[in-house]
Design a protein around this motif. Sequence first.
Motif, PDB file in Angstrom:
ATOM      1  N   PRO A 150       0.820  -1.213   0.000  1.00 25.55           N
ATOM      2  CA  PRO A 150       0.000   0.000   0.000  1.00 25.55           C
ATOM      3  C   PRO A 150       0.856   1.266   0.000  1.00 25.55           C
ATOM      4  O   PRO A 150       2.035   1.232   0.389  1.00 25.55           O
ATOM      5  CB  PRO A 150      -0.777  -0.115   1.309  1.00 25.55           C
ATOM      6  N   LYS A 151       0.259   2.351  -0.454  1.00 21.99           N
ATOM      7  CA  LYS A 151       0.950   3.650  -0.398  1.00 21.99           C
ATOM      8  C   LYS A 151       1.246   4.006   1.056  1.00 21.99           C
ATOM      9  O   LYS A 151       0.373   3.942   1.918  1.00 21.99           O
ATOM     10  CB  LYS A 151       0.085   4.742  -1.030  1.00 21.99           C
ATOM     11  N   ALA A 152       2.481   4.403   1.328  1.00 30.13           N
ATOM     12  CA  ALA A 152       2.867   4.813   2.675  1.00 30.13           C
ATOM     13  C   ALA A 152       4.188   5.565   2.595  1.00 30.13           C
ATOM     14  O   ALA A 152       5.047   5.229   1.771  1.00 30.13           O
ATOM     15  CB  ALA A 152       3.002   3.601   3.604  1.00 30.13           C
ATOM     16  N   ASP A 153       4.347   6.563   3.456  1.00 28.72           N
ATOM     17  CA  ASP A 153       5.588   7.343   3.492  1.00 28.72           C
ATOM     18  C   ASP A 153       5.858   7.766   4.934  1.00 28.72           C
ATOM     19  O   ASP A 153       5.281   8.726   5.435  1.00 28.72           O
ATOM     20  CB  ASP A 153       5.470   8.572   2.589  1.00 28.72           C
ATOM     21  N   VAL A 154       6.746   7.031   5.598  1.00 33.00           N
ATOM     22  CA  VAL A 154       7.005   7.290   7.013  1.00 33.00           C
ATOM     23  C   VAL A 154       7.695   8.634   7.232  1.00 33.00           C
ATOM     24  O   VAL A 154       7.643   9.196   8.333  1.00 33.00           O
ATOM     25  CB  VAL A 154       7.834   6.128   7.622  1.00 33.00           C
ATOM     26  N   SER A 155       8.308   9.182   6.184  1.00 31.22           N
ATOM     27  CA  SER A 155       8.979  10.481   6.339  1.00 31.22           C
ATOM     28  C   SER A 155       7.983  11.596   6.647  1.00 31.22           C
ATOM     29  O   SER A 155       8.373  12.674   7.105  1.00 31.22           O
ATOM     30  CB  SER A 155       9.773  10.825   5.076  1.00 31.22           C
ATOM     31  N   GLU A 175      -4.871  12.236  12.052  1.00 33.94           N
ATOM     32  CA  GLU A 175      -3.810  13.048  11.461  1.00 33.94           C
ATOM     33  C   GLU A 175      -2.593  12.189  11.121  1.00 33.94           C
ATOM     34  O   GLU A 175      -2.006  12.307  10.037  1.00 33.94           O
ATOM     35  CB  GLU A 175      -3.418  14.162  12.422  1.00 33.94           C
ATOM     36  N   PHE A 176      -2.204  11.313  12.043  1.00 33.54           N
ATOM     37  CA  PHE A 176      -1.043  10.449  11.825  1.00 33.54           C
ATOM     38  C   PHE A 176      -1.228   9.597  10.572  1.00 33.54           C
ATOM     39  O   PHE A 176      -0.356   9.543   9.699  1.00 33.54           O
ATOM     40  CB  PHE A 176      -0.823   9.551  13.049  1.00 33.54           C
ATOM     41  N   PHE A 177      -2.371   8.921  10.462  1.00 33.99           N
ATOM     42  CA  PHE A 177      -2.574   8.003   9.346  1.00 33.99           C
ATOM     43  C   PHE A 177      -2.851   8.733   8.037  1.00 33.99           C
ATOM     44  O   PHE A 177      -2.472   8.248   6.959  1.00 33.99           O
ATOM     45  CB  PHE A 177      -3.696   7.016   9.685  1.00 33.99           C
ATOM     46  N   ILE A 178      -3.492   9.879   8.097  1.00 34.48           N
ATOM     47  CA  ILE A 178      -3.722  10.662   6.880  1.00 34.48           C
ATOM     48  C   ILE A 178      -2.395  11.139   6.304  1.00 34.48           C
ATOM     49  O   ILE A 178      -2.152  11.062   5.092  1.00 34.48           O
ATOM     50  CB  ILE A 178      -4.672  11.845   7.171  1.00 34.48           C
ATOM     51  N   ARG A 179      -1.512  11.615   7.166  1.00 37.20           N
ATOM     52  CA  ARG A 179      -0.193  12.046   6.686  1.00 37.20           C
ATOM     53  C   ARG A 179       0.650  10.869   6.205  1.00 37.20           C
ATOM     54  O   ARG A 179       1.387  10.977   5.222  1.00 37.20           O
ATOM     55  CB  ARG A 179       0.545  12.789   7.802  1.00 37.20           C
ATOM     56  N   PHE A 180       0.545   9.746   6.893  1.00 33.19           N
ATOM     57  CA  PHE A 180       1.352   8.559   6.611  1.00 33.19           C
ATOM     58  C   PHE A 180       0.928   7.856   5.328  1.00 33.19           C
ATOM     59  O   PHE A 180       1.765   7.408   4.535  1.00 33.19           O
ATOM     60  CB  PHE A 180       1.234   7.622   7.817  1.00 33.19           C
TER      61      PHE A 180
END
Length: 336
Positions: free
Chosen positions: A162-167, A249-254
């Motif tokens: 899945p799309k994800a970007d921990v930065s 907020e955390f998951f929307i940004r992530f």
Amino acid sequence: MPHAAELYLPRLRPAYRTEGGAAYLGDSLELLAHLPDDSVQLVMTSPPFALLRQKEYGNRDEAEYVEWLAQFAALVRQKLRPDGSFVLDLGGAYRRGIPSRSLYNFRVLLKFCDELGFHLAEDFYWFNPSKLPSPIEWVNKRKIRVKDAVNTVWWFSKTEWPKADVSQVLTEYSDRMKKLISDPAAYYTPAERPSGHNIGASFGKDNGGAIPPNLLQIPNSEAGGQYLTACRRVGVKSHPARFPARLPEFFIRFLTEPGDLVLDIFGGSNTTGRVAQTEGRAWLTFEQNAEYLAASTFRFMEKSASVSELNDVYTAILRGESLDLSHLNAPLLKFA
């Protein structure tokens, strides 16, 4: 660019719309069916939990809960984009009359992965340090259990990738790490650890923040927030089971990028929609309780709005009007 309401649900009339999204009154099973397949990047929600005592927001008994929730999940999977995610916040529960935990939230996990085709991208745990001791019988009265302060948050995905970007969700470095970055040679010598991990000199590089753990410590303490304050001023009941803004907020940004569509299928007070709009994402919210949906408009109204203005919007929603609140640009206050 077309508005989210026209783009994704052109035949349906929202209860209200804002600059970034729209909220709909109705059963999510029916509303989900109208969405195009492969259209939603993230479904972020907290459904009514499987609790022993019935709550006013419509929870189910744990025995029927898993099958009930699976109906929604099957439709959610159809509507997710190929690299989309479904994040589900579930609170724990005890079995009836005994100090033994229910396994319903783990049965949900197995059902979704074994039968519905979801992948468990990662398991998260939301620790709410401000939660009051519960359940009363086992914690306060008999004193044989500690307080239940952690929710399971399952991150499901439609694909293994899945799309994800921990930065996008890095946390502030600890003081010790800041010292190491400022002078790596004085605090750290690259070497192989007893565990066998070989950590080199790059360990002391400044990457803009630390990678967060899957334990999210977020207090749910919004007593002075914009939404609750407005509910008190107008004299209406607020939603009794809200999650704090920092959780979606955390998951929307992530898991999303600006412009992606975020959906909450159990909208409640519409924290998810409000945060999604602040983060530049399109959003849709479904909620079957008219009072909760009407009060959720307060999240998009200025803090300085008069009681009369708040009440006019609230009562208009209850009358079945469809409101355009796009002219309102209230800032999202912390924990509001």
